[in-house]
Design an enzyme around this catalytic site. Sequence first.
Site, PDB file in Angstrom:
ATOM      1  N   SER A 210       0.956  -0.951  -0.343  1.00 23.04           N
ATOM      2  CA  SER A 210       0.255  -0.251  -0.035  1.00 23.04           C
ATOM      3  C   SER A 210       0.814   1.291   0.255  1.00 23.04           C
ATOM      4  CB  SER A 210      -0.850  -0.131   1.285  1.00 23.04           C
ATOM      5  OG  SER A 210      -1.804   1.335   0.830  1.00 23.04           O
ATOM      6  N   ASP A 360      -9.494  -4.565  -4.577  1.00 21.68           N
ATOM      7  CA  ASP A 360      -9.457  -3.392  -3.986  1.00 21.68           C
ATOM      8  C   ASP A 360      -9.791  -1.743  -3.731  1.00 21.68           C
ATOM      9  OD1 ASP A 360      -7.817  -1.068  -2.454  1.00 21.68           O
ATOM     10  OD2 ASP A 360      -5.709  -2.786  -2.729  1.00 21.68           O
ATOM     11  N   HIS A 392      -8.378  -3.958   0.263  1.00 26.01           N
ATOM     12  CA  HIS A 392      -6.716  -3.990   0.493  1.00 26.01           C
ATOM     13  C   HIS A 392      -6.372  -3.908   1.607  1.00 26.01           C
ATOM     14  CE1 HIS A 392      -3.822  -0.870  -0.712  1.00 26.01           C
ATOM     15  NE2 HIS A 392      -4.121  -0.990   0.853  1.00 26.01           N
TER      16      HIS A 392
END
Length: 472
Positions: A210, A360, A392
């Site tokens: 991320s 996501d 996610h």
Amino acid sequence: MVALLKVPMRLALLALLGLTVTARPATWSLATRGLVEDPTQDPFYQPPEGFENEAPGAILRTRNVISSFFGLIPNPVEAHQILYRTTAVDGSAISTVTTIFKPWVPKTDRFVSFHTAYDSASINCTPSYQYQLGTPQTSLIASVEMIIIEIYLAMGYIVASPDYEGPDAAFGPGHLEGMGVLDGMRAVSNYHKKLGLDSASPMIVGAGYSGGAIATGWAASLHPTYAPELNVKGWVAGGTPANLTGTLVFIDDTPFSGFIPAAIVGLSAPSAYGAELTPVIDSIITENGREKLDFAATQCAVADLVGFFDQSLFDTDIQTLGAGILQEPTIAKVLADNTMGVDPNDTPTVPMFMYHATQDEIIPYSDADVLVDTWCSRGASVKFTTLEAGGHATSEIIGLPDAISFVKTAFEGKTESGCSRDSKLTDSLNPLALGLNLEPLLVQLVHALTMLGDQDSEMAQNLSVLDKTVST
């Protein structure tokens, strides 16, 4: 949010039960250094006079620290911090810190550079501060990812975790973050004798998910031109924000729109694009918008999400250009400069593993997909795994066994050249996926992240409740 607040207690119990799979030797002892209120008050973070004349990656200052689980329970491993010289977007010298964790029986020819997703424009949320015993745990993401660091430590890897956003907590500018990672690797290599590493050119694998994948992706991109001497064997990036514009549009007016003000503050930092961007922001920001930016400059990720929950950057109550803000020339240029794969020179030259969920809800899958195609067309070696289920946060867990396997394979020099793709159709995970000895750590990570719910939608619901609570 109630579920999120249960995580520290679970991890505290984990540490108390001794499930960290690293033993404390008889010679281990706690330091007595008092912890200051925030990094701005800690002299360690201030570079010495004349540091600008040092080479990138030069060691400016070192110390030992007590690392911890959620600031509560001492982590019984050797921990060092290095203040090192790195580089701002304009090429000028800046400094930042990397925290190094050393297991008691380390592999002495390698280390992992782990880029935690602190996703904040506040200096108080930097990993080097959050990792220390007694620190107020305001950066929940970094705290949870400490368990991933524990997994690498249990495998015998020395782990370095740099404050890659630099001294201004510049969240978003890829070049700055990538150079921060690479110079952190240089600093650890320069510190090899103190760490017991065999040479000044140890093998390295870099990893991040991320927000941490911004730093990882850009470090991989800049490695061939900025730090080609580093003995990097591979890169791991999951949930990669390959295109900041795409991510901004994707999360605007959603439960995750709180990342947007933090990124604006980060991109506008003096070490990033402050000279060009700040005058533009000042000319279009409204009073309400200024309050949002000021809030983001002092908060970590969870508070940011609450503070800008379900709001839109394109609202003229925030800035006067409305939807036209993305076409403003300076803003458009900054966003273009922070899109991975635009410059052919910024192509990774060592093997890379990427993974991303099609569902996501924070980082668009399509942008990562395009990036992989772009890099592969230029000769990069990328293994790309598509996760067909999960959201996610849960994807960080589902992809972790393959990520760790790739790290091991990269260190062994057994990664395959060229590009390949595969898919995983499930969001379930065998607790023994990393092996019997690592099961307790993986189970705790599963508890910490999968409690967010199917496709992480429960997080949005919890934030909605919290937002209503704060507003009343």
